[in-house]
Design a protein around this motif. Structure first.
Motif, PDB file in Angstrom:
ATOM      1  N   ALA A   9       9.240 -20.817  34.953  1.00 35.96           N
ATOM      2  CA  ALA A   9       9.807 -21.842  33.920  1.00 35.96           C
ATOM      3  C   ALA A   9      11.291 -21.580  34.123  1.00 35.96           C
ATOM      4  O   ALA A   9      12.038 -22.247  33.416  1.00 35.96           O
ATOM      5  CB  ALA A   9       9.726 -21.550  32.631  1.00 35.96           C
ATOM      6  N   LEU A  15      11.085 -25.448  33.371  1.00 36.27           N
ATOM      7  CA  LEU A  15      12.291 -25.125  32.528  1.00 36.27           C
ATOM      8  C   LEU A  15      12.449 -26.331  31.458  1.00 36.27           C
ATOM      9  O   LEU A  15      12.602 -26.343  30.363  1.00 36.27           O
ATOM     10  CB  LEU A  15      13.556 -25.484  33.452  1.00 36.27           C
ATOM     11  CG  LEU A  15      14.941 -25.457  32.788  1.00 36.27           C
ATOM     12  CD1 LEU A  15      15.087 -24.362  31.803  1.00 36.27           C
ATOM     13  CD2 LEU A  15      15.854 -25.525  33.905  1.00 36.27           C
ATOM     14  N   ALA A  18      10.160 -25.881  28.636  1.00 32.81           N
ATOM     15  CA  ALA A  18      10.521 -24.914  27.876  1.00 32.81           C
ATOM     16  C   ALA A  18      11.858 -25.700  26.698  1.00 32.81           C
ATOM     17  O   ALA A  18      11.706 -25.418  25.512  1.00 32.81           O
ATOM     18  CB  ALA A  18      11.272 -23.935  28.611  1.00 32.81           C
ATOM     19  N   LEU A  30      10.418 -17.898  28.520  1.00 34.11           N
ATOM     20  CA  LEU A  30      10.834 -18.606  29.861  1.00 34.11           C
ATOM     21  C   LEU A  30      10.435 -17.496  31.039  1.00 34.11           C
ATOM     22  O   LEU A  30      11.186 -16.692  31.324  1.00 34.11           O
ATOM     23  CB  LEU A  30      12.222 -18.950  29.663  1.00 34.11           C
ATOM     24  CG  LEU A  30      12.716 -19.683  31.046  1.00 34.11           C
ATOM     25  CD1 LEU A  30      13.809 -20.744  30.456  1.00 34.11           C
ATOM     26  CD2 LEU A  30      13.091 -18.790  32.077  1.00 34.11           C
TER      27      LEU A  30
END
Length: 245
Positions: A9, A15, A18, A30
């Protein structure tokens, strides 16, 4: 506050997923193979107003790393509500069936298939403590055997002996897992975020990371009456988003 672990992530779709889940009030772990890189990303996110995100070191190919991540989350949360198995690799190209070395195929399967199984099995104990556990395994349209055998499919000529088959195997594993957990609160699905412009494919995809992450979030934060054991794809142009296997 519900908690979620997202593997792989620290960039791209993981990402963005998240970020979107954090904005919806979840506590996000993460996942990153390199903890320093993950912490640097989280620092940037904190400066932008994201507060409920924590970097956690997890390499899905290393049992010790998975175990340590599980122990940390258990200590801090006591349970896990959502697992998003997002970590994946493309592998070396070209991936011809006739010539690709077995070692190259195994490397892809170690992350995309066996890595998912290792993480899932390790975290099932914590997920079972959640009132509404969710497991979302991130797949690809290239894992659909039905579409691969349809000459009219727009990606029909995109074939490979490592990446696509690793996702087909992941789809098959998810089907079995969903069946085993069908009489519990679990919802277990595979989600294809669609052909997205990321570092993963040299930014060749037409989709955005925002759209890809939104699709993952939509089919992860589901209610009690939502389906389990489904294959959702952001490239399927109908309201169900259900892809053929």
């Amino acid at each position: 506050m519900k908690s979620v672990l997202i593997t792989g992530a620290n960039r791209s779709i993981g990402l963005e997923t998240a970020k979107q889940l954090s904005e919806k009030g979840l506590f996000v772990y993460l996942g990153s193979r390199d903890l320093q890189k993950g912490e640097a990303i989280v620092k940037e996110l904190n400066e932008k107003g994201f507060q409920n995100i924590k970097a956690i070191e997890i390499d899905v190919t290393q049992p010790g790393s998975i175990s340590a991540a599980k122990d940390l989350i258990e200590k801090e949360q006591g349970k896990l509500d959502i697992l998003i198995n997002n970590a994946g690799i493309l592998g070396v190209n070209p991936q011809t069936a006739a010539e690709t070395p077995i070692a190259d195929i195994q490397t892809v399967f170690d992350t995309n298939f066996f890595g998912v199984i290792s993480v899932t099995q390790a975290f099932l104990e914590l997920l079972k403590k959640s009132e509404s556990p969710r497991i979302s395994n991130i797949t690809s349209g290239l894992g659909s055997l039905t579409l691969h055998n349809d000459p009219s499919w727009k990606y029909y000529h995109v074939k490979g002996a490592a990446y696509g088959p690793s996702k087909s195997a992941l789809n098959a594993y998810t089907t079995v897992l969903a069946y085993e957990l069908k009489d519990s609160p679990f919802k277990v699905n595979v989600i294809d975020p669609g052909y997205t412009a990321t570092d993963f494919n040299g930014h060749s995809g037409p989709g955005s990371v925002e759209s890809a992450a939104s699709f993952i979030v939509k089919h992860t934060l589901t209610g009690e009456d939502a389906p389990t054991g489904q294959f959702y794809s952001n490239d399927i142009e109908d309201e169900t988003g259900i892809s053929p296997w």
